[in-house]
Design an enzyme around this catalytic site. Structure first.
Site, PDB file in Angstrom:
ATOM      1  N   HIS A 186      36.385 -58.945  72.709  1.00  0.00           N
ATOM      2  CA  HIS A 186      35.263 -59.573  71.623  1.00  0.00           C
ATOM      3  C   HIS A 186      35.995 -60.342  70.907  1.00  0.00           C
ATOM      4  CE1 HIS A 186      32.012 -56.321  72.192  1.00  0.00           C
ATOM      5  NE2 HIS A 186      32.460 -56.815  73.487  1.00  0.00           N
ATOM      6  N   CYS A 223      45.573 -78.384  65.747  1.00  0.00           N
ATOM      7  CA  CYS A 223      46.814 -78.009  66.210  1.00  0.00           C
ATOM      8  C   CYS A 223      48.039 -78.720  65.553  1.00  0.00           C
ATOM      9  CB  CYS A 223      46.929 -78.220  67.647  1.00  0.00           C
ATOM     10  SG  CYS A 223      48.500 -77.444  68.361  1.00  0.00           S
ATOM     11  N   GLN A 291      29.202 -39.711  67.018  1.00  0.00           N
ATOM     12  CA  GLN A 291      27.639 -39.647  67.533  1.00  0.00           C
ATOM     13  C   GLN A 291      27.842 -39.547  69.139  1.00  0.00           C
ATOM     14  OE1 GLN A 291      26.271 -43.594  66.566  1.00  0.00           O
ATOM     15  NE2 GLN A 291      25.074 -42.814  64.858  1.00  0.00           N
TER      16      GLN A 291
HETATM   17  P1  NAD Z   1      29.416 -48.988  67.331  1.00  0.00           P
HETATM   18  O1  NAD Z   1      29.213 -49.327  65.944  1.00  0.00           O
HETATM   19  O2  NAD Z   1      27.814 -49.219  68.325  1.00  0.00           O
HETATM   20  O3  NAD Z   1      29.758 -47.464  67.623  1.00  0.00           O
HETATM   21  C1  NAD Z   1      30.874 -47.031  66.599  1.00  0.00           C
HETATM   22  C2  NAD Z   1      30.888 -45.604  66.914  1.00  0.00           C
HETATM   23  O4  NAD Z   1      31.777 -44.994  66.012  1.00  0.00           O
HETATM   24  C3  NAD Z   1      29.478 -44.470  66.619  1.00  0.00           C
HETATM   25  O5  NAD Z   1      28.845 -44.260  67.329  1.00  0.00           O
HETATM   26  C4  NAD Z   1      29.787 -44.042  65.317  1.00  0.00           C
HETATM   27  O6  NAD Z   1      29.202 -42.767  65.109  1.00  0.00           O
HETATM   28  C5  NAD Z   1      31.250 -43.777  65.480  1.00  0.00           C
HETATM   29  N1  NAD Z   1      32.288 -43.587  64.519  1.00  0.00           N
HETATM   30  C6  NAD Z   1      32.069 -43.981  63.298  1.00  0.00           C
HETATM   31  N2  NAD Z   1      33.039 -43.546  62.242  1.00  0.00           N
HETATM   32  C7  NAD Z   1      34.066 -42.929  63.078  1.00  0.00           C
HETATM   33  C8  NAD Z   1      35.193 -42.316  62.795  1.00  0.00           C
HETATM   34  N3  NAD Z   1      35.730 -42.131  61.813  1.00  0.00           N
HETATM   35  N4  NAD Z   1      35.730 -41.795  64.105  1.00  0.00           N
HETATM   36  C9  NAD Z   1      35.237 -41.742  65.202  1.00  0.00           C
HETATM   37  N5  NAD Z   1      33.875 -42.292  65.571  1.00  0.00           N
HETATM   38  C10 NAD Z   1      33.508 -42.837  64.465  1.00  0.00           C
HETATM   39  O7  NAD Z   1      30.516 -49.885  67.823  1.00  0.00           O
HETATM   40  P2  NAD Z   1      31.254 -50.464  69.351  1.00  0.00           P
HETATM   41  O8  NAD Z   1      30.761 -49.459  70.140  1.00  0.00           O
HETATM   42  O9  NAD Z   1      32.433 -50.665  69.010  1.00  0.00           O
HETATM   43  O10 NAD Z   1      30.285 -51.648  69.306  1.00  0.00           O
HETATM   44  C11 NAD Z   1      29.989 -52.446  68.150  1.00  0.00           C
HETATM   45  C12 NAD Z   1      30.052 -53.890  68.540  1.00  0.00           C
HETATM   46  O11 NAD Z   1      30.146 -54.336  67.216  1.00  0.00           O
HETATM   47  C13 NAD Z   1      31.164 -54.231  69.230  1.00  0.00           C
HETATM   48  O12 NAD Z   1      31.066 -55.665  69.960  1.00  0.00           O
HETATM   49  C14 NAD Z   1      32.315 -54.743  68.127  1.00  0.00           C
HETATM   50  O13 NAD Z   1      32.850 -55.943  68.500  1.00  0.00           O
HETATM   51  C15 NAD Z   1      31.373 -55.193  66.869  1.00  0.00           C
HETATM   52  N6  NAD Z   1      31.871 -54.642  65.435  1.00  0.00           N
HETATM   53  C16 NAD Z   1      33.463 -54.664  65.613  1.00  0.00           C
HETATM   54  C17 NAD Z   1      33.622 -54.173  64.192  1.00  0.00           C
HETATM   55  C18 NAD Z   1      35.313 -54.145  64.124  1.00  0.00           C
HETATM   56  O14 NAD Z   1      35.885 -55.204  64.290  1.00  0.00           O
HETATM   57  N7  NAD Z   1      35.930 -52.945  63.292  1.00  0.00           N
HETATM   58  C19 NAD Z   1      32.838 -53.605  63.124  1.00  0.00           C
HETATM   59  C20 NAD Z   1      31.577 -53.517  63.462  1.00  0.00           C
HETATM   60  C21 NAD Z   1      31.052 -54.193  64.753  1.00  0.00           C
END
Ligand code: NAD
Length: 323
Positions: A186, A223, A291
């Site tokens: 992403h 660039c 979850q």
């Molecule tokens: P999601 O938010 O849909 O799922 C994240 C999951 O992680 C949840 O089910 C949650 O319960 C679980 N979770 C929370 N804390 C946790 C922990 N400490 N240990 C283990 N599990 C934990 O995220 P996704 O499936 O990655 O998809 C979301 C989209 O949003 C992606 O496209 C991503 O690029 C983007 N996103 C990225 C970030 C980031 O770069 N950190 C943050 C938010 C969203």
């Protein structure tokens, strides 16, 4: 329409024109005392109050609230279950032969949650009704914590064939994890590339233009080498994933896949996780998340625990030192 903090009735609002104050977001919904629907709004100063929904109808915040998902509870297993599952997984990891072992990790927003980065659909996630307040949040200040350091150590110990991450927060690169073993499908909010010569620049600040509309990726910088315009590498809804070919190929080659911190709601990321099941003999799929996910029923093991504690126990079980 804007709404005053104090004014509930239209007459009162009219009187208070000078004191109008917009609210930051909607934080709750309920049926009020007279059976009327009410929404809880959070004002710019952080205080909250309940307002009849009818008075807010038509505002963007209400549409956004309606689109957001209800928060799903976390499920965390007990210490004994975690211990037993980790011991089993460590055995499976050791049994994956070849050098490095063909174990592919699929990483989502939950991996960064313990470092303070809100998830998308997790509790307090950006797309849930209980979403975190990002008013003073600065992703550039977030440092990779234990989960990322553990991944670096597992890679050095030969337990990581590839990582496919959906995260754009740069924490893998910041932790020193080798970028040549990483597919950031992403994108990465701190990386921009030249649209002509392809040179990449990793910045200490988010490169996306504040007024970016999602289609135009230009960052406003040029660039150093060829002078052409630079673009962010973020993937928006509807755009093709980055590194898709290699992420798919590495996922196909996996004999064991371990998904950490992803709700696995989007394809092809969720499909890639299940790839080891297409091998003969069948490989294994392990999901680590706080979850439930739609892939749980098909996985060989589902560990309902936090990434940090899971990786602490896993590295100990494999006798891998984490710096
Ligand atoms: P999601 O938010 O849909 O799922 C994240 C999951 O992680 C949840 O089910 C949650 O319960 C679980 N979770 C929370 N804390 C946790 C922990 N400490 N240990 C283990 N599990 C934990 O995220 P996704 O499936 O990655 O998809 C979301 C989209 O949003 C992606 O496209 C991503 O690029 C983007 N996103 C990225 C970030 C980031 O770069 N950190 C943050 C938010 C969203």
């Amino acid at each position: 329409m804007r709404t005053t903090k104090r004014g509930r009735g239209e007459e009162e609002e009219a009187k208070e024109d000078e004191e109008w104050q917009s609210f930051r977001r909607i934080t709750g919904e309920r049926k009020g005392a007279r059976g009327k629907k009410e929404l809880e709004v959070e004002w710019e100063d952080g205080t909250r109050s309940w307002i009849e929904r009818k008075l807010l109808e038509g505002q963007d915040a209400v549409k956004e609230w309606d689109e957001q998902e209800a928060e799903e509870p976390e499920v965390i297993c007990d210490a004994q279950t975690l211990h037993t599952q980790v011991q089993q997984l460590a055995q499976w990891m050791k049994a994956v032969s070849s050098e490095p072992r063909r174990i592919v990790f699929h990483v989502g927003a939950g991996m960064s949650a313990e470092d303070g980065v809100p998830t998308f659909r997790g509790v307090g996630g950006l797309w849930t009704r209980g979403r975190a307040d990002l008013t003073n949040f600065d992703l550039a200040k977030v440092e990779p914590g234990y989960p990322y350091r553990a991944m670096v150590a597992l890679e050095r110990a030969g337990y990581v064939y590839w990582v496919v991450t959906q995260n754009y927060d740069n924490l893998f690169r910041k932790s020193g994890f080798p970028s040549e073993k990483l597919s950031e499908v992403h994108g990465n909010i701190f990386v921009e590339r030249c649209s002509r010569c392809g040179k990449h620049y990793e910045r200490p600040f988010p490169v996306e233009r504040e007024d970016a509309d999602g289609e135009d990726h230009s960052t406003g910088r040029n660039c150093d080498d060829c002078g052409h315009s630079l673009e962010d590498i973020l993937v928006h809804f509807g755009e093709q994933l980055r590194d898709q070919t290699i992420a798919n190929a590495k996922s196909k080659g996996a004999l064991l896949s371990i998904a950490i911190g992803s709700k696995l709601m989007v394809t092809p990321a969720s499909t890639w996780v299940m790839r080891p099941h297409q091998h003969r003999p069948k490989g294994k799929v392990v999901i680590v998340n706080t979850q439930k996910t739609p892939c749980d029923a098909k996985a060989d093991m589902v560990i309902h625990h936090k990434a940090g504690e899971f990786l602490r126990q896993l590295t100990a079980a494999l006798n891998v030192q984490v710096e």
